[in-house]
Scaffold this motif. Structure first.
Motif, short mmCIF file in Angstrom:
data_model
loop_
_atom_site.label_atom_id
_atom_site.label_comp_id
_atom_site.label_asym_id
_atom_site.label_seq_id
_atom_site.Cartn_x
_atom_site.Cartn_y
_atom_site.Cartn_z
N TYR A 41 -3.64 29.39 13.27
CA TYR A 41 -4.67 29.88 12.58
C TYR A 41 -4.50 31.46 12.22
N PHE A 79 -7.22 27.72 9.13
CA PHE A 79 -6.25 26.92 9.50
C PHE A 79 -4.67 26.68 8.76
N GLN A 125 -0.71 18.30 9.75
CA GLN A 125 -1.66 18.74 8.59
C GLN A 125 -1.20 20.34 8.31
N ASN A 156 -4.16 25.64 3.15
CA ASN A 156 -3.71 25.91 1.93
C ASN A 156 -2.93 27.41 2.23
N ASN A 186 -5.85 12.74 13.84
CA ASN A 186 -5.53 13.80 12.75
C ASN A 186 -6.77 14.53 12.42
N TYR A 187 -6.89 15.68 12.61
CA TYR A 187 -7.93 16.60 12.40
C TYR A 187 -7.85 18.07 12.34
N LYS A 188 -8.60 18.75 11.60
CA LYS A 188 -8.37 20.26 11.62
C LYS A 188 -9.76 21.03 12.00
N LEU A 189 -9.79 22.09 12.22
CA LEU A 189 -11.13 22.95 12.36
C LEU A 189 -11.03 23.90 10.79
N THR A 190 -12.37 23.92 10.45
CA THR A 190 -12.86 24.84 9.25
C THR A 190 -13.70 25.61 9.64
N PHE A 191 -13.61 27.03 9.76
CA PHE A 191 -14.56 27.99 10.46
C PHE A 191 -15.16 28.59 9.36
N GLN A 200 -0.92 22.21 11.81
CA GLN A 200 -1.02 21.48 13.08
C GLN A 200 0.28 20.57 13.46
#
Lengths: 114, 114
Positions: A35, A45, A56, A59, B99-104, A48
């Motif tokens: 990050y 992000f 993944q 942008n 498969n995942y991501k974190l959006t803060f 990963q």
């Protein structure tokens, strides 16, 4: 039990240079996420990695690239640095086996581009 | 594009006060909502919420998720100076499996004065 470690702690680079940041995940974790956190913003992000492949991507331009090694540690590389790349770079690890969305964060690398 | 919005962006209270921090989200493929506390560098995990209406509690902190209205709140009762930090809300999204991501969100800067 060692947590997530990152190196270096701080880094100062000049515009146009290249930088490599390193991360070792928490013991037992196999997935690493990177990050970027600019001042006053939440972490954004970048990408990963698990099983040594980028799974993944957020942008971010191709100047941002990474790698994961067989021991699950990871590197983040940034080419052709811009002033806007100055930020705190956070690495987070997690376990696919545990099927939990909780990510454990390292202390970060503070990158300053002059 | 996934969006997480936190409010307020900053808050100053006196020790002993109760505070409520808000997090709303608009995302695709919601998996879970997480709260983190960031004091110096590394965000530390507080709660993970996946189901609506079930309160998670840890000492003076509690949190609840409303998946219909797409928001979560974090409550801190009897605040102490040690609660001063940035509180980050993150939403885990992914198409399935691991498969995942974190959006803060941008975070809420809480300052507790003695």
């Amino acid at each position: 039990d060692a947590g997530v470690t990152q190196s270096p702690t701080h880094l100062i680079k000049t515009r146009g240079q290249q930088v490599t940041l390193r991360c070792s995940p928490k013991s037992g974790h196999d997935t690493v996420s990177w990050y970027q956190q600019a001042l006053g913003q939440g972490p954004q992000f970048i990408f990963q990695y698990y099983e040594e492949e980028e799974r993944q991507r957020g942008n971010f331009p191709d100047r941002f690239s990474g790698h994961q090694f067989p021991n699950y540690s990871s590197e983040l590389n940034v080419n052709a640095l811009l002033l806007g790349d100055s930020a705190l770079y956070l690495c987070a690890s997690s376990s696919r086996v545990l099927l939990s969305y909780e990510q454990y964060f390292g202390p970060g690398t503070r990158l300053t581009v002059t | 594009e996934d969006k997480v919005v936190q409010s307020p962006l900053s808050l100053v209270v006196h020790e002993g006060d109760t505070v409520t921090l808000n997090c709303s989200y608009e995302v695709t493929n919601f998996r879970s909502l997480l709260w983190y506390k960031q004091e110096k560098k590394a965000p530390t995990f507080l709660f993970m919420l996946t189901s609506s209406g079930i309160e998670k509690k840890s000492g003076r902190l509690s949190s609840i998720l409303d998946k219909k209205e797409l928001f979560s709140i974090l409550n801190i009762t009897a605040t102490q100076t040690g609660d001063s930090a940035i509180y980050l809300c993150a939403v885990a999204t992914g198409s399935g499996g691991s498969n995942y991501k974190l959006t803060f969100g941008k975070g809420t800067l809480l300052t507790v004065n003695p």
